[in-house]
Design an enzyme around this catalytic site. Structure first.
Site, PDB file in Angstrom:
ATOM      1  N   ILE A   6       1.033  -1.176  -0.112  1.00 30.44           N
ATOM      2  CA  ILE A   6       0.132  -0.025  -0.124  1.00 30.44           C
ATOM      3  C   ILE A   6       0.957   1.293   0.060  1.00 30.44           C
ATOM      4  O   ILE A   6       1.728   1.486   0.897  1.00 30.44           O
ATOM      5  CB  ILE A   6      -0.961   0.000   1.246  1.00 30.44           C
ATOM      6  CG1 ILE A   6      -1.735  -1.178   1.429  1.00 30.44           C
ATOM      7  CG2 ILE A   6      -1.806   1.166   1.223  1.00 30.44           C
ATOM      8  CD1 ILE A   6      -2.485  -1.494   2.778  1.00 30.44           C
ATOM      9  N   ASN A  77      -2.584   3.936  -3.640  1.00 29.95           N
ATOM     10  CA  ASN A  77      -3.208   4.822  -3.019  1.00 29.95           C
ATOM     11  C   ASN A  77      -2.850   6.323  -2.678  1.00 29.95           C
ATOM     12  O   ASN A  77      -3.703   7.122  -2.721  1.00 29.95           O
ATOM     13  CB  ASN A  77      -3.428   4.439  -1.623  1.00 29.95           C
ATOM     14  CG  ASN A  77      -3.931   5.190  -0.563  1.00 29.95           C
ATOM     15  OD1 ASN A  77      -5.290   5.785  -0.666  1.00 29.95           O
ATOM     16  ND2 ASN A  77      -3.341   5.861   0.464  1.00 29.95           N
ATOM     17  N   TYR A 144      -5.365  17.558 -11.003  1.00 29.41           N
ATOM     18  CA  TYR A 144      -6.005  16.632  -9.953  1.00 29.41           C
ATOM     19  C   TYR A 144      -6.960  15.692 -11.015  1.00 29.41           C
ATOM     20  O   TYR A 144      -7.084  14.559 -11.196  1.00 29.41           O
ATOM     21  CB  TYR A 144      -6.761  16.823  -8.894  1.00 29.41           C
ATOM     22  CG  TYR A 144      -7.229  15.695  -8.002  1.00 29.41           C
ATOM     23  CD1 TYR A 144      -6.448  15.040  -7.264  1.00 29.41           C
ATOM     24  CD2 TYR A 144      -8.641  15.492  -7.901  1.00 29.41           C
ATOM     25  CE1 TYR A 144      -6.704  13.770  -6.569  1.00 29.41           C
ATOM     26  CE2 TYR A 144      -9.034  14.603  -6.913  1.00 29.41           C
ATOM     27  CZ  TYR A 144      -8.070  13.895  -6.500  1.00 29.41           C
ATOM     28  OH  TYR A 144      -8.376  12.729  -5.585  1.00 29.41           O
ATOM     29  N   LYS A 148      -6.043  11.621 -12.591  1.00 31.47           N
ATOM     30  CA  LYS A 148      -7.115  10.636 -12.030  1.00 31.47           C
ATOM     31  C   LYS A 148      -7.774  10.060 -13.545  1.00 31.47           C
ATOM     32  O   LYS A 148      -7.791   9.006 -13.362  1.00 31.47           O
ATOM     33  CB  LYS A 148      -7.994  11.066 -11.131  1.00 31.47           C
ATOM     34  CG  LYS A 148      -7.541  11.304  -9.729  1.00 31.47           C
ATOM     35  CD  LYS A 148      -6.792  10.230  -9.231  1.00 31.47           C
ATOM     36  CE  LYS A 148      -6.317  10.429  -7.781  1.00 31.47           C
ATOM     37  NZ  LYS A 148      -5.762   9.425  -7.179  1.00 31.47           N
ATOM     38  N   THR A 181     -10.702  13.394   5.286  1.00 35.28           N
ATOM     39  CA  THR A 181      -9.274  13.195   5.338  1.00 35.28           C
ATOM     40  C   THR A 181      -8.517  14.395   5.230  1.00 35.28           C
ATOM     41  O   THR A 181      -8.961  15.342   5.031  1.00 35.28           O
ATOM     42  CB  THR A 181      -8.664  12.226   4.119  1.00 35.28           C
ATOM     43  OG1 THR A 181      -8.897  12.855   3.099  1.00 35.28           O
ATOM     44  CG2 THR A 181      -9.127  10.830   4.328  1.00 35.28           C
TER      45      THR A 181
END
Length: 241
Positions: A6, A77, A144, A148, A181
């Site tokens: 991860i 991640n 961003y 993605k 987060t």
């Protein structure tokens, strides 16, 4: 043993994934810039923006775990929402750094993962943590959104190529929803000039619409361990499961 590798394992979803998977008894390898204080996680402190070091790092990890593994899963991640700003106002160095962290690093790691495990007969999975921003344009998130979207399309290509492999790697690029987060804190700290949708994201927090990292990790683990994982296809959204 079941092995999970991860990136971004010291914070947010990555931390919760590492914590919960290790508590389930899996062998977890965490990679992050800052220390990951989990006793049962094999941790490597590394900055994935230093892309020239990624191949040797993953090669070391895979060499150490491959012989005893029944399954190996790479979870890409680590990610960053910065720089936030309308195109024409963004710092070029920040843009380039985000490209490496969000897209180049997962591409390099996935490439080596597939190469090194070509003859590995166990279960092999790559899970790319994507975003709805890769599927819809948002003002102020040009970098961003683009990274993605690139991660999604890269996943489609791998899925297509692996159809011909003797021991295929299964891959899914999954959007995890809106999570409470540090990334959300960064978004809320931006200005309306840089991010015209700022008020909407402040409302998400104030109205309790953000899902916790703990809950999201639980859903992702259930998704990854689903017996129908191989049938899902390369693009998914956790809210549909």
């Amino acid at each position: 043993m079941n092995v999970y590798i991860i990136t971004g394992a010291s914070k947010g979803i990555g931390f919760e994934l590492a914590k919960q998977l290790s508590e389930e008894g899996h062998y977890v390898v965490g990679i992050a810039r800052t220390d990951c204080e989990l006793e049962n996680v094999k941790f490597y402190r590394a900055d994935i923006s230093k892309s020239e070091k990624l191949e040797s790092l993953l090669a070391t990890i895979l060499t150490a775990v491959q012989l005893d593994a029944r399954s190996i899963t790479l979870i890409n991640n680590a990610g960053m929402v910065e720089p936030i700003g309308l195109i024409g106002t963004v710092d070029a160095k920040e843009m380039a750094n985000a490209m490496v962290v969000n897209l180049t690093a997962p591409m390099i790691l996935s490439n080596l993962f597939i190469s090194k495990l070509k003859d590995f007969k166990g279960k092999k999975r790559i899970v790319n943590i994507s975003s709805g921003a890769g599927r819809n344009p948002y003002e102020g998130w040009g970098t961003y959104c683009t990274t993605k979207a690139g991660l999604d399309h890269f996943s489609r290509v791998i899925a297509l190529e692996q159809e011909k492999a003797e021991y295929p790697v299964r891959i899914v690029s999954i959007a995890p929803g809106i999570i409470d987060t540090g990334m959300q804190e960064t978004i809320r700290a931006s200005s309306e000039d840089a991010f015209p949708l700022l008020d909407r994201f402040i409302d998400y927090k104030e109205q309790g619409m953000l899902v916790s990292a703990e809950q999201t990790a639980m859903k992702l683990i259930s998704f990854i361990e689903n017996k129908d994982f191989n049938k899902i296809g390369p693009i998914a959204d956790i809210r549909n499961f």
